[in-house]
Design a protein around this motif. Structure first.
Motif, PDB file in Angstrom:
ATOM      1  N   VAL A  68       0.693  -1.078  -0.102  1.00 59.54           N
ATOM      2  CA  VAL A  68      -0.092   0.060  -0.087  1.00 59.54           C
ATOM      3  C   VAL A  68       0.868   1.233   0.019  1.00 59.54           C
ATOM      4  N   MET A  69       1.996   1.189   0.822  1.00 61.39           N
ATOM      5  CA  MET A  69       3.000   2.286   0.715  1.00 61.39           C
ATOM      6  C   MET A  69       3.407   2.578  -0.661  1.00 61.39           C
ATOM      7  N   VAL A  70       3.780   1.477  -1.287  1.00 60.77           N
ATOM      8  CA  VAL A  70       4.427   1.905  -2.726  1.00 60.77           C
ATOM      9  C   VAL A  70       3.315   2.488  -3.552  1.00 60.77           C
ATOM     10  N   VAL A  71       1.952   1.808  -3.466  1.00 60.35           N
ATOM     11  CA  VAL A  71       0.896   2.384  -4.288  1.00 60.35           C
ATOM     12  C   VAL A  71       0.787   3.805  -3.849  1.00 60.35           C
ATOM     13  N   VAL A  72       0.745   4.373  -2.680  1.00 55.00           N
ATOM     14  CA  VAL A  72       0.597   5.718  -2.535  1.00 55.00           C
ATOM     15  C   VAL A  72       1.562   6.583  -2.764  1.00 55.00           C
ATOM     16  N   TYR A  73       2.852   5.785  -2.645  1.00 57.71           N
ATOM     17  CA  TYR A  73       3.889   6.866  -3.459  1.00 57.71           C
ATOM     18  C   TYR A  73       3.857   7.031  -4.777  1.00 57.71           C
ATOM     19  N   ASP A 105       7.207  36.056  -3.233  1.00 59.63           N
ATOM     20  CA  ASP A 105       5.995  35.431  -2.537  1.00 59.63           C
ATOM     21  C   ASP A 105       6.686  34.187  -1.746  1.00 59.63           C
ATOM     22  N   ASP A 106       6.904  34.302  -0.419  1.00 62.16           N
ATOM     23  CA  ASP A 106       7.505  33.602   0.290  1.00 62.16           C
ATOM     24  C   ASP A 106       6.414  32.496   0.663  1.00 62.16           C
ATOM     25  N   ARG A 107       5.242  33.100   0.958  1.00 61.26           N
ATOM     26  CA  ARG A 107       3.969  32.261   1.219  1.00 61.26           C
ATOM     27  C   ARG A 107       3.753  31.172   0.172  1.00 61.26           C
ATOM     28  N   MET A 108       3.903  31.387  -1.028  1.00 59.96           N
ATOM     29  CA  MET A 108       3.609  30.293  -2.052  1.00 59.96           C
ATOM     30  C   MET A 108       4.984  29.355  -1.881  1.00 59.96           C
ATOM     31  N   ARG A 109       5.900  29.799  -1.709  1.00 58.13           N
ATOM     32  CA  ARG A 109       7.106  29.090  -1.768  1.00 58.13           C
ATOM     33  C   ARG A 109       7.096  27.862  -0.492  1.00 58.13           C
ATOM     34  N   ARG A 110       6.683  28.310   0.510  1.00 57.96           N
ATOM     35  CA  ARG A 110       6.343  27.649   1.686  1.00 57.96           C
ATOM     36  C   ARG A 110       5.218  26.638   1.393  1.00 57.96           C
ATOM     37  N   GLY A 111       4.195  26.882   0.771  1.00 58.32           N
ATOM     38  CA  GLY A 111       3.260  26.032   0.328  1.00 58.32           C
ATOM     39  C   GLY A 111       3.573  24.921  -0.667  1.00 58.32           C
ATOM     40  N   LEU A 112       4.560  25.228  -1.532  1.00 59.07           N
ATOM     41  CA  LEU A 112       5.114  24.149  -2.373  1.00 59.07           C
ATOM     42  C   LEU A 112       6.089  23.161  -1.524  1.00 59.07           C
ATOM     43  N   ILE A 113       6.642  23.822  -0.673  1.00 60.60           N
ATOM     44  CA  ILE A 113       7.399  22.880   0.105  1.00 60.60           C
ATOM     45  C   ILE A 113       6.937  21.979   0.872  1.00 60.60           C
ATOM     46  N   ALA A 114       5.838  22.574   1.702  1.00 65.30           N
ATOM     47  CA  ALA A 114       5.063  21.554   2.249  1.00 65.30           C
ATOM     48  C   ALA A 114       4.334  20.484   1.314  1.00 65.30           C
ATOM     49  N   GLU A 115       3.858  20.755   0.127  1.00 62.83           N
ATOM     50  CA  GLU A 115       3.136  19.992  -0.587  1.00 62.83           C
ATOM     51  C   GLU A 115       4.182  19.035  -1.184  1.00 62.83           C
ATOM     52  N   LEU A 116       5.300  19.345  -1.409  1.00 59.89           N
ATOM     53  CA  LEU A 116       6.463  18.298  -1.980  1.00 59.89           C
ATOM     54  C   LEU A 116       6.758  17.307  -0.785  1.00 59.89           C
ATOM     55  N   HIS A 117       6.790  17.640   0.533  1.00 59.08           N
ATOM     56  CA  HIS A 117       7.155  16.795   1.535  1.00 59.08           C
ATOM     57  C   HIS A 117       6.165  16.134   1.878  1.00 59.08           C
ATOM     58  N   HIS A 118       4.813  16.414   1.693  1.00 63.57           N
ATOM     59  CA  HIS A 118       3.477  15.753   2.036  1.00 63.57           C
ATOM     60  C   HIS A 118       3.360  14.686   1.145  1.00 63.57           C
ATOM     61  N   ARG A 119       3.894  14.596  -0.183  1.00 68.44           N
ATOM     62  CA  ARG A 119       4.004  13.440  -1.134  1.00 68.44           C
ATOM     63  C   ARG A 119       4.714  12.477  -0.702  1.00 68.44           C
ATOM     64  N   PHE A 120       5.737  12.861  -0.240  1.00 72.89           N
ATOM     65  CA  PHE A 120       6.961  11.696   0.370  1.00 72.89           C
ATOM     66  C   PHE A 120       6.685  11.407   1.615  1.00 72.89           C
ATOM     67  N   SER A 121       6.146  11.967   2.477  1.00 72.86           N
ATOM     68  CA  SER A 121       5.878  11.719   3.938  1.00 72.86           C
ATOM     69  C   SER A 121       4.652  10.843   4.216  1.00 72.86           C
ATOM     70  N   SER A 122       3.653  11.334   3.761  1.00 72.46           N
ATOM     71  CA  SER A 122       2.312  10.550   3.771  1.00 72.46           C
ATOM     72  C   SER A 122       2.394   9.186   3.662  1.00 72.46           C
ATOM     73  N   PRO A 123       2.933   8.477   2.474  1.00 75.97           N
ATOM     74  CA  PRO A 123       2.740   7.203   2.226  1.00 75.97           C
ATOM     75  C   PRO A 123       3.327   6.313   3.570  1.00 75.97           C
ATOM     76  N   LEU A 124       4.132   7.023   4.464  1.00 77.36           N
ATOM     77  CA  LEU A 124       4.701   6.355   5.773  1.00 77.36           C
ATOM     78  C   LEU A 124       3.505   6.145   6.421  1.00 77.36           C
TER      79      LEU A 124
END
Length: 393
Positions: free
Chosen positions: A110-115, A263-282
């Motif tokens: 399941v973790m691989v599929v979510v990745y 636009d620092d706020r948008m940059r932080r949002g992109l960083i959060a989304e990127l790490h969410h994609r890699f951390s949520s399968p755990l």
């Protein structure tokens, strides 16, 4: 895996598929109400609604799969404990770690599929879903104007048609253009067609007249024509230039971080989304470990383990809420990004420790029919009789 573990894995897989289907249908029902409103208000065909509904599946499947997995683990192991199957397995010398192996293998799958969903499929589905919603609202080449009613095509612009034939001709057409309040225009025609070209969509009206009223002078001017074209590109509201949402961006675009420097706020949002994609399968592995630790540790009770199931559900809900909260906080301050990985990983060791402390049936002890330990004779007959009794029941 041996035959016993394959049996457990098959039951877990079937339960996971059923749980995923049930959760998907539930979320689909809520999504369909919003999509039906969009499609019906625009007059788009049913095929477009079905395509939009299909595009929503990858957008929530990455969240549904881990939750369906933990539901399958809790259901399967609790049912096997109630039916005394786990009692017999433990009496035969199968330890908690061996019993948990099929669930952990399924959790890794399941973790691989979510990745795969997070990194490639979900961003593409989000992007296509947003594009199609804009198309439904603004692309009038795909509109189906309803017969016998005034169709609001744009701001202060409406179209009425009596009926439509199989060739796409619109009969007895009335078009009212009130965008200029001082000079409203009404166009009436015997027939009209909708044409789409490189310059956009337009109405071509045949055999009619154009009436324009000057409200300042109350003077009405008429123009009779054989053929008159109305450009809908100037009528339809144009989609404003928008910055793609973080969920619509590919993983490569998130890694590039191409945003305006100020636009620092948008940059932080992109960083959060990127790490969410890699951390949520755990979370799939963490959820599985929590459920296994709750059900495979300590003594078994054939009357049920409702309290343990409740504790596991509450812990999983807390982990899910914590993951969502950390993603939101990471969008405001990047200092929370490491916690997005630390939280699911920190659950693994305590859950493994709790599960490894599961009490195995010892040779000198058995279980009576109520599921409680009873002393044996010290030579293993008590355990054997307890296992046989549990098996026959």
């Amino acid at each position: 895996m041996n035959r016993l573990q394959r049996y457990l894995f098959r039951n877990l897989l079937i339960a996971t598929l059923y749980s995923t289907a049930g959760l998907t249908l539930t979320i689909w029902l809520s999504q369909s109400l919003r999509l039906i409103e969009i499609v019906v208000s625009a007059g788009a065909p049913m095929g477009m609604f079905l395509w939009l509904l299909l595009l929503t599946v990858p957008t929530f499947l990455g969240i549904v799969l881990p939750l369906a997995l933990v539901g399958a683990i809790l259901f399967t192991y609790n049912k096997m404990a109630t039916d005394s199957e786990l009692v017999v397995m433990r009496a035969a010398g199968v330890g908690p770690l061996s019993l948990s192996q099929p669930a952990l293998v399924l959790a890794v799958g399941v973790m691989v599929v979510v990745y795969v969903l997070n990194v490639w499929i979900t961003p593409s589905a989000h992007r296509e879903l947003v594009r199609m919603e804009y198309t439904v609202r603004s692309d009038y080449s795909q509109l189906f104007l309803r017969e016998g009613v005034f169709n609001e095509v744009g701001d202060q612009f409406s179209v009425f048609l009596r009926d439509r034939d199989s060739d796409g001709n619109l009969h007895k057409v009335l078009i009212h253009d009130g965008r200029l309040p001082d000079k409203p225009v009404t166009i009436m025609g015997d027939r009209a067609v909708m044409q789409t070209g490189p310059e956009g969509t337009r109405f071509v009206v045949y055999d009619g007249n154009r009436q324009e009223l000057d409200r300042k002078t109350n003077r009405l001017s008429q123009l009779f024509f054989d053929r008159y074209a109305v450009d809908l590109k100037a009528v339809a509201p144009q989609a404003a230039e928008r910055w793609p949402d973080a969920r619509e961006r590919t993983t490569a675009e998130l890694m590039d971080g191409n945003v305006p420097a100020q636009d620092d706020r948008m940059r932080r949002g992109l960083i959060a989304e990127l790490h969410h994609r890699f951390s949520s399968p755990l979370l799939a592995l963490s959820y599985a470990m929590v459920a296994l630790a709750a059900l495979l540790s300590g003594e078994f009770n054939r009357r049920g383990q409702s309290s343990r199931v409740t504790i596991a559900v509450l812990l999983v809900m807390g982990l899910q809420a914590g993951a969502l909260g950390l993603t939101s906080l990471a969008g405001k301050a990047t200092v929370f990004v490491p916690l997005m990985y630390a939280m699911p990983l920190a659950v693994l060791l305590p859950a493994l420790w709790v599960m490894s402390r599961g009490v195995r049936l010892r040779p000198g002890r058995g279980q009576d029919q109520s599921g409680q330990d009873t002393p044996g004779n010290g030579d293993g007959t008590g355990a054997g009789s307890g296992a046989a009794t549990a098996g026959t029941r």
